[in-house]
Design an enzyme around this catalytic site. Structure first.
Site, PDB file in Angstrom:
ATOM      1  N   SER A 136       0.878  -1.160   0.000  1.00  0.00           N
ATOM      2  CA  SER A 136       0.000   0.000   0.000  1.00  0.00           C
ATOM      3  C   SER A 136       0.922   1.219   0.000  1.00  0.00           C
ATOM      4  CB  SER A 136      -0.869  -0.049   1.261  1.00  0.00           C
ATOM      5  OG  SER A 136      -1.666   1.105   1.372  1.00  0.00           O
ATOM      6  N   LYS A 162      -0.820  -0.890  -4.484  1.00  0.00           N
ATOM      7  CA  LYS A 162      -2.054  -0.136  -4.215  1.00  0.00           C
ATOM      8  C   LYS A 162      -1.658   1.307  -3.928  1.00  0.00           C
ATOM      9  CE  LYS A 162      -4.727   0.044   0.000  1.00  0.00           C
ATOM     10  NZ  LYS A 162      -5.505  -0.739   0.984  1.00  0.00           N
ATOM     11  N   LYS A 164      -2.650   4.977  -2.588  1.00  0.00           N
ATOM     12  CA  LYS A 164      -3.615   5.773  -1.843  1.00  0.00           C
ATOM     13  C   LYS A 164      -3.907   7.012  -2.686  1.00  0.00           C
ATOM     14  CE  LYS A 164      -3.989   3.576   2.158  1.00  0.00           C
ATOM     15  NZ  LYS A 164      -5.291   3.029   2.605  1.00  0.00           N
ATOM     16  N   ASP A 189      -6.961   3.188  -3.493  1.00  0.00           N
ATOM     17  CA  ASP A 189      -7.769   3.236  -2.269  1.00  0.00           C
ATOM     18  C   ASP A 189      -8.059   4.693  -1.923  1.00  0.00           C
ATOM     19  OD1 ASP A 189      -8.970   2.922   0.197  1.00  0.00           O
ATOM     20  OD2 ASP A 189      -7.356   1.745   1.101  1.00  0.00           O
ATOM     21  N   GLU A 214     -10.886   0.841  -4.198  1.00  0.00           N
ATOM     22  CA  GLU A 214     -11.262   0.526  -2.821  1.00  0.00           C
ATOM     23  C   GLU A 214     -11.876   1.735  -2.121  1.00  0.00           C
ATOM     24  OE1 GLU A 214      -7.915  -1.089  -0.741  1.00  0.00           O
ATOM     25  OE2 GLU A 214      -8.826  -0.950   1.237  1.00  0.00           O
ATOM     26  N   ASP A 239     -14.070  -1.562   2.009  1.00  0.00           N
ATOM     27  CA  ASP A 239     -13.222  -1.792   3.186  1.00  0.00           C
ATOM     28  C   ASP A 239     -14.003  -1.270   4.403  1.00  0.00           C
ATOM     29  OD1 ASP A 239     -11.330  -1.552   5.254  1.00  0.00           O
ATOM     30  OD2 ASP A 239      -9.818  -0.527   4.076  1.00  0.00           O
TER      31      ASP A 239
HETATM   32  O1  OSB Z   1      -7.466   1.644   4.065  1.00  0.00           O
HETATM   33  O2  OSB Z   1      -6.471  -0.164   3.730  1.00  0.00           O
HETATM   34  C1  OSB Z   1      -6.569   0.876   4.356  1.00  0.00           C
HETATM   35  C2  OSB Z   1      -3.714   1.218   6.862  1.00  0.00           C
HETATM   36  C3  OSB Z   1      -4.401   1.681   7.966  1.00  0.00           C
HETATM   37  C4  OSB Z   1      -5.733   1.914   7.856  1.00  0.00           C
HETATM   38  C5  OSB Z   1      -6.405   1.694   6.656  1.00  0.00           C
HETATM   39  C6  OSB Z   1      -5.722   1.200   5.559  1.00  0.00           C
HETATM   40  C7  OSB Z   1      -4.339   1.000   5.647  1.00  0.00           C
HETATM   41  C8  OSB Z   1      -3.502   0.587   4.531  1.00  0.00           C
HETATM   42  C9  OSB Z   1      -2.135   0.009   4.850  1.00  0.00           C
HETATM   43  O3  OSB Z   1      -3.812   0.722   3.379  1.00  0.00           O
HETATM   44  C10 OSB Z   1      -2.081  -1.455   4.611  1.00  0.00           C
HETATM   45  C11 OSB Z   1      -0.858  -2.083   5.238  1.00  0.00           C
HETATM   46  O4  OSB Z   1      -0.897  -2.476   6.419  1.00  0.00           O
HETATM   47  O5  OSB Z   1       0.164  -2.203   4.550  1.00  0.00           O
HETATM   48 MG    MG Z   2      -8.615   0.607   2.609  1.00  0.00          MG
END
Ligand code: OSB
Ligand code: MG
Length: 371
Positions: A136, A162, A164, A189, A214, A239
């Site tokens: 991510s 992924k 953000k 996401d 997402e 999510d």
């Molecule tokens: O939205 O998926 C999410 C981390 C904290 C809270 C929400 C999210 C996330 C991540 C990180 O996307 C995922 C990871 O642990 O590598």
């Molecule tokens: Mg998410």
């Protein structure tokens, strides 16, 4: 199974790099760790995955600690608990607070699988020895910095990325990554930062060959997501909106998504994760393992659950080193050359917590015993 002693620890671990989403920036990982011991000498571990500030959802590290100390620990300590359902029933006087409940539930499963002499993966019916992973990627200040980050992760061996995204930092950035790596498994996401006013913007992502988009819209919503999914060819994945198997059933029945991200913490633990997994599998809906910057404890749980057959998309389960210079488990999770993590085979979660490192990151600690 009877839990005779519970220790709650607040740990605070520095991130190697700050991480930003559409809503927040974090420099540290905060979590409440649950250590549960039986009179028989077994010790189980669990991690409450809420963030330090209640912005991903209404739970936070401090709120987890409060709810555990005041309400959940007294409900379960010294009680005979036949299985995870009995634990869930014991905790049912407390509404919501699924992340706090999941921390306790994870420690329970660790104990339960150890008592059976099985790895948690085996105990749950896991079917693979390695789980496919991805990274991510934080929102970055500049496109150049984003490209450098992605390139670094690909060089480390990650096979799925992924991004953000947030309004204004989405289409151009995602298109740029796509242009540089045409064959990359890529997804985005939005962490609930968009509204239906952004419908055209979001639909613009449709030409970028994404695996999924997402949670673009509100945590509380599934109706608007259904409208968005009707507008897009790309699969919408929920999510934040999915807290239970019942939520998943409703979202799928109105076409609010075509994929679901499962985080054991968010949905109240392993038992509810299994229910969502089974429901989706029966309907042919792919699921994947989300992440919440877990320490080695939560990471071990995620890897075990992701070894179930319905997890057919790569998870957000990176190596410990993506976030931490040093993990609190003796053997940090490391990436295999095929972009997988190896599922532990030792009984329970299959990890050993390193007492010295744990002490280094513990900022508060309290122990509860049966009397
Ligand atoms: O939205 O998926 C999410 C981390 C904290 C809270 C929400 C999210 C996330 C991540 C990180 O996307 C995922 C990871 O642990 O590598
Ligand atoms: Mg998410």
């Amino acid at each position: 199974m009877k839990i005779a002693r519970i220790t709650l620890r607040h740990v605070r671990m520095p991130f190697r790099h700050a991480f930003s989403t559409s809503r927040w920036t974090l420099t540290h990982k905060d979590a409440i760790l649950v250590e549960a011991a039986t009179d028989g000498g077994l010790t189980g571990w669990g991690e409450c995955v809420a963030l330090a500030y209640p912005d991903y959802c209404y739970e936070s590290t401090a709120i987890n600690a409060l709810v555990l100390r005041e309400y959940l620990v007294p409900l379960v300590l010294g009680r005979e608990l036949a299985d995870a359902q009995a634990l869930w029933d014991a905790m049912s006087p407390v509404a919501g607070h699924r992340i706090a409940k999941a921390g306790l539930e994870c420690a329970f499963w660790d104990l339960d699988a150890q008592a059976c002499g099985q790895s948690l993966s085996t105990r749950l019916g896991g079917t693979r020895g390695r789980v496919e992973t991805g990274v991510s990627v934080s929102v970055h200040d500049t496109p150049e910095a984003l490209l450098r980050s992605v390139e670094g992760y690909l060089r480390e061996g990650y096979g799925r990325v992924k991004l953000k995204i947030k309004p204004g930092k989405d289409l151009a950035e995602t298109a740029l990554v796509r242009k540089n790596w045409p064959g990359l498994k890529l997804q985005v996401d939005g962490n609930a930062a968009y509204t239906l006013e952004h419908l055209d913007r979001l639909a613009g992502l449709d030409d970028l060959g994404l695996l999924l988009i997402e949670q673009p819209l509100s945590n509380e919503d599934i109706i608007d997501h259904a409208q968005l999914q009707r507008r897009m060819r790309t699969a919408v994945c929920l999510d934040e909106s999915i807290l239970s198997a019942d939520d998943a059933r409703k979202a799928l029945s109105i076409g609010a998504c075509r994929v679901i991200n499962i985080k054991p913490g968010r949905v109240g633990g392993v038992r509810e994760s299994l229910r969502i997994h089974d429901l989706c599998r029966a309907q042919g809906v792919p699921v994947w393992m989300g992440g919440m910057f877990e320490t080695g404890i939560g990471r071990a749980l995620n890897v075990a659950v992701a070894s179930l057959p319905g997890f057919t998309l790569p998870g957000d389960i990176s190596a410990s080193a993506k976030y931490f210079e040093e993990d609190i488990v003796e053997e940090p999770f490391a990436l295999n050359a095929d972009s997988t993590l190896t599922v532990p085979t030792a009984p329970g979660l299959g990890i050993r917590v390193d007492a010295r490192r744990l002490a280094r990151y513990t900022v508060a600690e309290e122990t509860f015993r049966t009397r």
